[in-house]
Design a protein around this motif. Structure first.
Motif, mmCIF file in Angstrom:
data_model
loop_
_atom_site.group_PDB
_atom_site.id
_atom_site.type_symbol
_atom_site.label_atom_id
_atom_site.label_comp_id
_atom_site.label_asym_id
_atom_site.label_seq_id
_atom_site.Cartn_x
_atom_site.Cartn_y
_atom_site.Cartn_z
ATOM 1 N N ASP A 149 0.967 3.971 -2.870
ATOM 2 C CA ASP A 149 0.774 5.243 -2.768
ATOM 3 C C ASP A 149 1.868 6.268 -3.103
ATOM 4 O O ASP A 149 1.454 7.264 -3.887
ATOM 5 C CB ASP A 149 0.534 5.581 -1.239
ATOM 6 C CG ASP A 149 -0.823 5.012 -0.679
ATOM 7 O OD1 ASP A 149 -1.855 4.886 -1.517
ATOM 8 O OD2 ASP A 149 -0.989 5.038 0.465
ATOM 9 N N LEU A 163 1.404 6.289 -7.178
ATOM 10 C CA LEU A 163 0.479 7.069 -7.420
ATOM 11 C C LEU A 163 0.791 8.384 -7.400
ATOM 12 O O LEU A 163 0.375 9.093 -8.518
ATOM 13 C CB LEU A 163 -0.712 6.452 -6.426
ATOM 14 C CG LEU A 163 -2.065 7.332 -6.940
ATOM 15 C CD1 LEU A 163 -2.446 6.958 -8.412
ATOM 16 C CD2 LEU A 163 -3.212 6.978 -6.082
ATOM 17 N N GLU A 208 0.843 -1.244 0.005
ATOM 18 C CA GLU A 208 0.129 0.104 -0.082
ATOM 19 C C GLU A 208 0.857 1.192 -0.057
ATOM 20 O O GLU A 208 0.655 2.127 -0.779
ATOM 21 C CB GLU A 208 -0.762 -0.026 1.171
ATOM 22 C CG GLU A 208 -2.049 1.045 1.172
ATOM 23 C CD GLU A 208 -3.010 1.232 2.589
ATOM 24 O OE1 GLU A 208 -3.572 2.050 2.608
ATOM 25 O OE2 GLU A 208 -3.067 -0.081 2.905
ATOM 26 N N LYS A 209 2.088 1.349 0.684
ATOM 27 C CA LYS A 209 2.957 2.295 0.784
ATOM 28 C C LYS A 209 3.528 2.573 -0.498
ATOM 29 O O LYS A 209 3.627 3.663 -1.002
ATOM 30 C CB LYS A 209 3.985 2.458 2.086
ATOM 31 C CG LYS A 209 3.540 2.348 3.334
ATOM 32 C CD LYS A 209 4.374 2.193 4.365
ATOM 33 C CE LYS A 209 4.035 2.070 5.754
ATOM 34 N NZ LYS A 209 5.111 1.791 6.558
#
Length: 60
Positions: A24, A27, A20-21
């Protein structure tokens, strides 16, 4: 045996958090890239990502 299952679940949790990190961060970089290119390049990039996404889905 319950400790082994707990270890596996903890590893999955850590891997999910790391993913997830990284997602992110990626992104954020992608948004900066989109904001920095012109409309023609943006369209080409989105078309390329669309084809790549379809190829990944087909491989699954």
């Amino acid at each position: 045996m319950p400790n082994h299952k707990l270890e596996i679940n903890n590893r999955k949790q850590i891997n999910a958090e790391n993913l997830e990190k990284k997602f992110d961060a990626g992104l954020g970089d992608f948004i900066e890239l989109l904001n920095s290119v012109g409309i023609g390049e943006k369209s080409k990039l989105i078309d390329s990502l669309d084809r790549l996404s379809e190829e990944i889905a087909a491989e699954r």
